[in-house]
Design an enzyme around this catalytic site. Structure first.
Site, PDB file in Angstrom:
ATOM      1  N   ARG A   1      -6.911   8.677   4.369  1.00  0.00           N
ATOM      2  CA  ARG A   1      -6.694   9.570   3.503  1.00  0.00           C
ATOM      3  C   ARG A   1      -5.019   8.956   2.511  1.00  0.00           C
ATOM      4  O   ARG A   1      -5.500   7.466   2.913  1.00  0.00           O
ATOM      5  CB  ARG A   1      -5.605   9.666   4.589  1.00  0.00           C
ATOM      6  CG  ARG A   1      -6.463  10.800   5.350  1.00  0.00           C
ATOM      7  CD  ARG A   1      -4.957  11.513   6.892  1.00  0.00           C
ATOM      8  NE  ARG A   1      -5.003  10.250   7.807  1.00  0.00           N
ATOM      9  CZ  ARG A   1      -3.695  10.483   7.565  1.00  0.00           C
ATOM     10  NH1 ARG A   1      -2.407  11.063   7.134  1.00  0.00           N
ATOM     11  NH2 ARG A   1      -2.880   9.617   8.563  1.00  0.00           N
TER      12      ARG A   1
ATOM     13  N   VAL B   1      -5.438  -1.853  13.192  1.00  0.00           N
ATOM     14  CA  VAL B   1      -5.308  -3.561  12.619  1.00  0.00           C
ATOM     15  C   VAL B   1      -3.977  -3.750  13.222  1.00  0.00           C
ATOM     16  O   VAL B   1      -3.582  -4.582  13.709  1.00  0.00           O
ATOM     17  CB  VAL B   1      -5.001  -3.548  11.143  1.00  0.00           C
ATOM     18  CG1 VAL B   1      -6.426  -2.072  10.169  1.00  0.00           C
ATOM     19  CG2 VAL B   1      -4.088  -1.739  10.947  1.00  0.00           C
TER      20      VAL B   1
ATOM     21  N   ASN C   1      -4.082  -2.015   2.960  1.00  0.00           N
ATOM     22  CA  ASN C   1      -3.210  -0.851   3.264  1.00  0.00           C
ATOM     23  C   ASN C   1      -2.688  -0.184   4.039  1.00  0.00           C
ATOM     24  O   ASN C   1      -1.456   0.990   4.501  1.00  0.00           O
ATOM     25  CB  ASN C   1      -4.223  -0.298   2.170  1.00  0.00           C
ATOM     26  CG  ASN C   1      -3.658   1.664   1.884  1.00  0.00           C
ATOM     27  OD1 ASN C   1      -2.937   1.794   1.513  1.00  0.00           O
ATOM     28  ND2 ASN C   1      -3.636   2.804   2.644  1.00  0.00           N
TER      29      ASN C   1
ATOM     30  N   SER D   1       6.182  -1.298   0.095  1.00  0.00           N
ATOM     31  CA  SER D   1       7.159  -0.289  -0.523  1.00  0.00           C
ATOM     32  C   SER D   1       8.059  -1.267  -1.250  1.00  0.00           C
ATOM     33  O   SER D   1       8.817  -2.266  -0.863  1.00  0.00           O
ATOM     34  CB  SER D   1       7.009   0.037   0.929  1.00  0.00           C
ATOM     35  OG  SER D   1       8.362   1.229   0.372  1.00  0.00           O
TER      36      SER D   1
ATOM     37  N   TYR E   1      10.891  -0.248   9.104  1.00  0.00           N
ATOM     38  CA  TYR E   1       9.765  -0.426   7.951  1.00  0.00           C
ATOM     39  C   TYR E   1      10.067  -1.598   6.228  1.00  0.00           C
ATOM     40  O   TYR E   1       8.917  -2.187   6.180  1.00  0.00           O
ATOM     41  CB  TYR E   1       9.476   1.103   7.407  1.00  0.00           C
ATOM     42  CG  TYR E   1       8.787   1.982   6.439  1.00  0.00           C
ATOM     43  CD1 TYR E   1       7.116   1.124   6.502  1.00  0.00           C
ATOM     44  CD2 TYR E   1       9.110   2.025   4.726  1.00  0.00           C
ATOM     45  CE1 TYR E   1       6.224   1.702   6.221  1.00  0.00           C
ATOM     46  CE2 TYR E   1       7.567   2.468   4.183  1.00  0.00           C
ATOM     47  CZ  TYR E   1       7.014   2.192   4.882  1.00  0.00           C
ATOM     48  OH  TYR E   1       5.731   2.536   3.542  1.00  0.00           O
TER      49      TYR E   1
ATOM     50  N   LYS F   1       7.493  -4.233   5.137  1.00  0.00           N
ATOM     51  CA  LYS F   1       7.299  -4.423   3.919  1.00  0.00           C
ATOM     52  C   LYS F   1       7.867  -6.149   3.328  1.00  0.00           C
ATOM     53  O   LYS F   1       6.764  -6.145   2.396  1.00  0.00           O
ATOM     54  CB  LYS F   1       7.519  -3.494   3.274  1.00  0.00           C
ATOM     55  CG  LYS F   1       6.739  -2.090   3.694  1.00  0.00           C
ATOM     56  CD  LYS F   1       5.245  -1.977   3.786  1.00  0.00           C
ATOM     57  CE  LYS F   1       4.289  -0.522   4.113  1.00  0.00           C
ATOM     58  NZ  LYS F   1       2.889  -0.862   3.809  1.00  0.00           N
TER      59      LYS F   1
HETATM   60  P1  NAP Z   1      -0.880   8.213   4.975  1.00  0.00           P
HETATM   61  O1  NAP Z   1      -0.890   8.638   4.190  1.00  0.00           O
HETATM   62  O2  NAP Z   1      -0.047   8.014   6.201  1.00  0.00           O
HETATM   63  O3  NAP Z   1      -2.426   7.384   5.549  1.00  0.00           O
HETATM   64  C1  NAP Z   1      -1.986   6.262   5.834  1.00  0.00           C
HETATM   65  C2  NAP Z   1      -3.882   5.606   6.663  1.00  0.00           C
HETATM   66  O4  NAP Z   1      -3.763   4.610   7.241  1.00  0.00           O
HETATM   67  C3  NAP Z   1      -5.053   6.463   6.893  1.00  0.00           C
HETATM   68  O5  NAP Z   1      -5.296   6.250   6.169  1.00  0.00           O
HETATM   69  C4  NAP Z   1      -4.449   6.034   8.677  1.00  0.00           C
HETATM   70  O6  NAP Z   1      -5.402   6.259   9.060  1.00  0.00           O
HETATM   71  C5  NAP Z   1      -4.309   4.652   8.872  1.00  0.00           C
HETATM   72  N1  NAP Z   1      -3.470   3.973   9.851  1.00  0.00           N
HETATM   73  C6  NAP Z   1      -2.654   3.983   9.513  1.00  0.00           C
HETATM   74  N2  NAP Z   1      -3.037   3.425  11.378  1.00  0.00           N
HETATM   75  C7  NAP Z   1      -3.397   2.531  11.272  1.00  0.00           C
HETATM   76  C8  NAP Z   1      -3.755   1.374  12.130  1.00  0.00           C
HETATM   77  N3  NAP Z   1      -3.000   1.282  13.222  1.00  0.00           N
HETATM   78  N4  NAP Z   1      -4.615   0.572  11.888  1.00  0.00           N
HETATM   79  C9  NAP Z   1      -5.727   0.885  10.247  1.00  0.00           C
HETATM   80  N5  NAP Z   1      -5.711   2.363  10.241  1.00  0.00           N
HETATM   81  C10 NAP Z   1      -4.513   2.640   9.754  1.00  0.00           C
HETATM   82  O7  NAP Z   1       0.031   6.958   4.613  1.00  0.00           O
HETATM   83  P2  NAP Z   1      -0.119   6.771   2.659  1.00  0.00           P
HETATM   84  O8  NAP Z   1       0.758   7.368   1.930  1.00  0.00           O
HETATM   85  O9  NAP Z   1      -0.928   6.409   2.157  1.00  0.00           O
HETATM   86  O10 NAP Z   1       0.636   4.869   2.659  1.00  0.00           O
HETATM   87  C11 NAP Z   1      -0.408   4.107   2.269  1.00  0.00           C
HETATM   88  C12 NAP Z   1       0.010   2.450   1.954  1.00  0.00           C
HETATM   89  O11 NAP Z   1       0.788   2.811   1.501  1.00  0.00           O
HETATM   90  C13 NAP Z   1       0.960   2.181   3.376  1.00  0.00           C
HETATM   91  O12 NAP Z   1       0.779   1.295   3.455  1.00  0.00           O
HETATM   92  C14 NAP Z   1       2.079   2.533   3.740  1.00  0.00           C
HETATM   93  O13 NAP Z   1       3.236   1.916   2.956  1.00  0.00           O
HETATM   94  C15 NAP Z   1       2.240   1.847   1.258  1.00  0.00           C
HETATM   95  N6  NAP Z   1       3.469   3.468   0.933  1.00  0.00           N
HETATM   96  C16 NAP Z   1       3.203   4.649   1.090  1.00  0.00           C
HETATM   97  C17 NAP Z   1       4.127   5.377  -0.184  1.00  0.00           C
HETATM   98  C18 NAP Z   1       4.267   6.915  -0.257  1.00  0.00           C
HETATM   99  O14 NAP Z   1       5.406   7.441  -0.764  1.00  0.00           O
HETATM  100  N7  NAP Z   1       3.302   7.653   0.469  1.00  0.00           N
HETATM  101  C19 NAP Z   1       5.374   4.244  -0.223  1.00  0.00           C
HETATM  102  C20 NAP Z   1       5.282   2.802  -0.471  1.00  0.00           C
HETATM  103  C21 NAP Z   1       4.506   2.442   0.404  1.00  0.00           C
HETATM  104  P3  NAP Z   1      -6.362   7.579   9.971  1.00  0.00           P
HETATM  105  O15 NAP Z   1      -6.685   8.513   9.166  1.00  0.00           O
HETATM  106  O16 NAP Z   1      -7.343   7.243  11.312  1.00  0.00           O
HETATM  107  O17 NAP Z   1      -4.371   8.177  10.707  1.00  0.00           O
END
Ligand code: NAP
Length: 249
Positions: A15, A64, A90, A144, A157, A161
């Site tokens: 996702r 993970v 990620n 992040s 968090y 990070k």
């Molecule tokens: P997201 O839409 O919530 O997707 C999270 C993904 O991580 C999903 O594929 C989920 O798998 C997987 N995941 C969660 N826990 C896991 C675990 N224990 N083991 C394996 N996979 C796991 O999040 P996102 O917004 O795309 O964020 C992705 C990365 O970017 C993260 O590291 C987040 O901290 C970072 N980030 C995001 C933002 C933002 O604004 N969105 C900003 C800064 C940094 P399932 O589908 O199976 O649940």
């Protein structure tokens, strides 16, 4: 295609940002293992999209935050692709609360998934990455802006990070001579399920602080990650590439 022949593992690739990264690496020619934790339907959809691009794709379930599960993931990825040349750490979660209300489980889950997961997968992937003696390998860790500036309500968090940034720099120094380049990408506010979970009023307030005056798109991050995995980044290691529309400058 600049990533033709590359073999990539993207954690949390089912996702959001991870999905976008997996698709962009595939568009540039890499075969991909995407990892997910619980949402197998979303993971299968990404596999189908990558196969439509003519690339090999496999989805592997693993939490993970669990060292043994991360080890099995790495082994499964190496078996499926016949090796590993790119690792993107990620997978991440948030459990936002002010420190006064933050339970031990909120702390442990967030630190163990974001930071622990990055260690668990990287540590067990290093031997496979080192096998690419001539061509080298790339690791990109998704941190992040929260780990750079600290965000109230995100002590867990922000700590995790920030830890990823330290981990990135230490491992980059350890492994540069062995041709493994390790960098981090620090997204700002990016439109995904993670930001959809934030209250709209909070998002509106935060957007007022973004000089580019828009929320980021997944593609803004996947292009940065793909660049760090490609030939144009062969002299870059230990860096944090901030992709936040100017938020933290
Ligand atoms: P997201 O839409 O919530 O997707 C999270 C993904 O991580 C999903 O594929 C989920 O798998 C997987 N995941 C969660 N826990 C896991 C675990 N224990 N083991 C394996 N996979 C796991 O999040 P996102 O917004 O795309 O964020 C992705 C990365 O970017 C993260 O590291 C987040 O901290 C970072 N980030 C995001 C933002 C933002 O604004 N969105 C900003 C800064 C940094 P399932 O589908 O199976 O649940």
């Amino acid at each position: 295609m600049e990533l033709a022949g590359q073999k990539a593992l993207v954690t949390g690739g089912s996702r959001g940002i991870g999905r976008g990264i997996a698709l962009e690496l595939a568009r540039r020619g890499a075969d991909i293992v995407i990892n997910y934790n619980s949402n197998s339907t979303a993971a299968d959809e990404v596999v189908a999209e990558i196969e439509k691009l003519g690339r090999k794709a496999v989805a592997l379930q693993a939490d993970v935050s669990d060292f043994a599960a991360a080890g099995a993931l790495v082994k499964g990825a190496v078996d499926a692709l016949g090796g590993l040349t790119i690792l993107v750490n990620n997978a991440g979660v948030t459990r936002d609360k002010l420190l006064m209300a933050m339970k031990e489980d909120d702390w442990t889950t967030v630190v163990q998934t974001n930071l622990g997961g990055t260690y668990n997968v990287t540590q067990q992937a290093i031997r496979s990455l080192l096998r690419n003696r001539d061509t080298g390998a790339r690791v990109v860790n998704i941190t992040s802006v929260s780990g750079l500036v600290g965000v109230p309500g995100q002590a867990n968090y922000s700590a995790a990070k920030a830890g990823i940034i330290g981990f990135t720099k230490a491992t980059a120094k350890e492994l540069a001579k062995r041709q493994i380049l390790i960098n981090a990408v620090a997204p700002g506010f990016i439109q995904t399920d993670m930001t959809d979970a934030m209250p709209q009023a909070m998002l509106d307030e935060m957007l007022k602080m973004v000089p580019c005056a828009r929320i980021g798109e997944v593609d803004d991050i996947s292009q940065a990650v793909a660049f760090l995995c490609g030939p144009g980044a062969s002299y870059i290691t230990g860096q944090v590439l901030v992709v936040d529309g100017g938020l933290t400058m």
